[in-house]
Design a protein around this motif. Sequence first.
Motif, short mmCIF file in Angstrom:
data_model
loop_
_atom_site.label_atom_id
_atom_site.label_comp_id
_atom_site.label_asym_id
_atom_site.label_seq_id
_atom_site.Cartn_x
_atom_site.Cartn_y
_atom_site.Cartn_z
N ILE A 97 0.83 -1.18 0.12
CA ILE A 97 0.08 -0.13 0.22
C ILE A 97 0.78 1.06 -0.17
N PHE A 98 0.36 2.14 -0.85
CA PHE A 98 1.07 3.44 -0.98
C PHE A 98 0.41 4.69 -0.68
N HIS A 99 0.83 5.76 -0.27
CA HIS A 99 0.20 6.98 -0.12
C HIS A 99 0.76 8.07 -0.61
N SER A 100 -0.16 9.09 -1.31
CA SER A 100 0.30 10.40 -1.94
C SER A 100 -0.72 11.43 -1.57
N LYS A 101 -0.15 12.55 -1.68
CA LYS A 101 -0.99 13.59 -1.58
C LYS A 101 -1.12 14.39 -3.04
N ASP A 102 -0.58 13.94 -4.12
CA ASP A 102 -0.78 14.74 -5.43
C ASP A 102 -0.54 13.61 -6.76
N LEU A 103 -0.42 12.45 -6.46
CA LEU A 103 -0.37 11.44 -7.50
C LEU A 103 0.84 11.22 -8.05
N ASN A 322 -8.82 18.24 -10.02
CA ASN A 322 -10.18 18.10 -9.99
C ASN A 322 -10.23 17.35 -11.66
N LYS A 323 -9.28 16.45 -12.24
CA LYS A 323 -9.48 16.06 -13.46
C LYS A 323 -9.42 14.47 -13.05
N TYR A 324 -9.87 13.58 -13.50
CA TYR A 324 -9.70 12.14 -13.36
C TYR A 324 -8.26 11.56 -13.95
N TYR A 325 -7.95 10.57 -13.11
CA TYR A 325 -6.71 9.91 -13.59
C TYR A 325 -7.03 8.31 -13.40
N GLY A 326 -6.22 7.49 -14.35
CA GLY A 326 -6.20 5.91 -14.01
C GLY A 326 -5.02 5.51 -13.70
N VAL A 327 -5.17 4.43 -12.85
CA VAL A 327 -4.04 3.61 -12.71
C VAL A 327 -4.36 2.31 -13.23
N PHE A 328 -3.27 1.68 -13.91
CA PHE A 328 -3.38 0.09 -14.59
C PHE A 328 -2.25 -0.41 -14.44
N LEU A 329 -2.30 -1.73 -14.85
CA LEU A 329 -0.84 -2.51 -14.87
C LEU A 329 -0.69 -2.53 -16.48
N MET A 374 -2.19 19.71 -12.72
CA MET A 374 -2.13 21.19 -12.57
C MET A 374 -2.15 21.40 -10.70
N GLY A 375 -1.17 22.39 -10.46
CA GLY A 375 -0.93 22.86 -9.11
C GLY A 375 0.14 21.97 -8.54
N VAL A 376 0.46 20.88 -9.04
CA VAL A 376 1.58 19.90 -8.35
C VAL A 376 2.85 20.60 -8.74
#
Length: 578
Positions: A97-103, A322-329, A374-376
């Motif tokens: 498990i991983f944690h992030s504030k900004d992806l 406020n934009k969607y992101y996807g994680v995938f293998l 945006m913003g990161v």
Amino acid sequence: MKKRQLLFLSSLMLGLLSFAAIGDKDKPKEKAANNPPVFSNVIYSGDDEIYKKNPLKAGEFYSPVLQGCYPDPAITRKGDDYYMVCSSFAMFPGVPIFHSKDLVNWTDLGGVLNNVNEFNPHDTGISQGVYAPGITYNPHNDTFYMIVTAFSGGLGNIIVKTKDPKKGWGSPIKLDFGGIDPSVFFDDNGKGYIVHNDAPDKGKELYNGHRVIKVWEYDVATDKVIPGTDKIIVDGGVDLSKKPIWIEAPHLYKKDGHYYLMCAEGGTGGNHSEVVFISDSPKGPFKPSSNNPILTQRHFPKDRPNKVDWAGHADLVLGPDNKYYGVFLGVRPNDKDRVNIGRETFMLPVDWSGTFPVFENGLVPMEPKLKMPMGVTENKTGTNGFFPNGNFTFEENFTSDKLDYRWIGLRGPRENFAAVTKKGLQINPFAVCIKELKPTSTLFYRQQHNTFSFAATIDYKPASQKDLAGIVCLQNEKFNYVFGITKKGNDTYVLLERTEKGTSKIIASKKVDMKKPVRLQVKANGDSYEFSYAVNGADFENLGGAVSGDILSTNVAGGFTGALVGLYATAANDAQPQ
């Protein structure tokens, strides 16, 4: 993959038949010896050409965000906090498990299933254990839910909960349904649902790889699925007439009053893809999007440069902009088109301005870099405790009482055999060799690059031919390289052993003087691996020439995992110098 259903059914039956409480008699027996090896100054260094040719500019980050065997990602968000989990199979602890504030910048929190009394993959194949987790935050009770299928101990589908993933998780709760790849969804009114992959109803399987997606109502108060509420909401896939295979890894979302079901389709190999459906109810009926698939890499030339392949098994989250992101293998094959690194966690922005989500640049050959949300403003990967990516060097001197979470066990906790001492990491060898289906006394690190080196200094004096310690490169118990130090008669040797399909062969061996610690090293350049040693710590001598990494690839060895490189010791050595 076509074999996945058989793997699931056989492993589940094995677990149900053999499950019993794990007592002392089932634990690996440690050798009561006073000659355990001590490892120090371990250096892993990645040097992939793609990162040298594509240096990061301001405002960019690399994908994959998690390199190495971190497949089947799932992600959730609470406020400004993002949490992501991945499959771990028989690696321990289970479900990283991983944690992030900004992806962009991720912190490794270890494993969700870290209590061996509750999750014990001690007798499972490396591709069993646990896989395809889901993670969901429920704002109605301020609780996180991690759900996963466990192929050990008769667990089956389980769920664990916590108020704070940084502080650990509760005990597994067994769920009363079959199938694999479960995920949890909470509606606006707080009502819970579980979706998962399953076999068709008895007698209705039409072809090999025919699967269905089911939904259950989930009682949040009792943490149980409600009997009789199960319903098939997708049969086969987008178009049953085309005989789609392995509809799986479902996730439910709600947006603008509509319910969306996103799934993987096509198997986890070259035909892998992501597809999406829409409904006015979480229980369907679900209608497929007309522009499926929304993510795949299957349409492009096999010999394309810098290939990313097998893309799918995705999850979506709303990003900090406020934009969607996807994680995938996905996978990054080597020069021989072999998958040694394994399935990794990639990321792409997602355009959901229309009715259906579409992965941006997910239907063209993928590039290694993305623009930060945006913003990161800062890419901190590899610094200040943030997980590295791109080309990097990881050096471990074992000076901290707490081992880095990147060091893992196989089929059992690393703490059962590893101890930090003033001289380095001491591994107390089990009377188990790497080729057995048992916990081994090996501290593993995931291979994260196609071009890499891994070196360690070992202080060791084997007492007999049963003693061996060194480095192992492992795809599974039947496909691996052992590069270690052992004894024959009164002499000490370094040897290289190749095991393929469970049959072992000594590639080379040489007598060495062990008056001082020895430096052992493995270097890979794509498919070519070289093993070397230095008795003075600096002047390396190759042993066995260049050997193929074929047996460390998914293509040859099968299964779902990537190659691991580890610090290995055994008191049951069967590799004898020539």
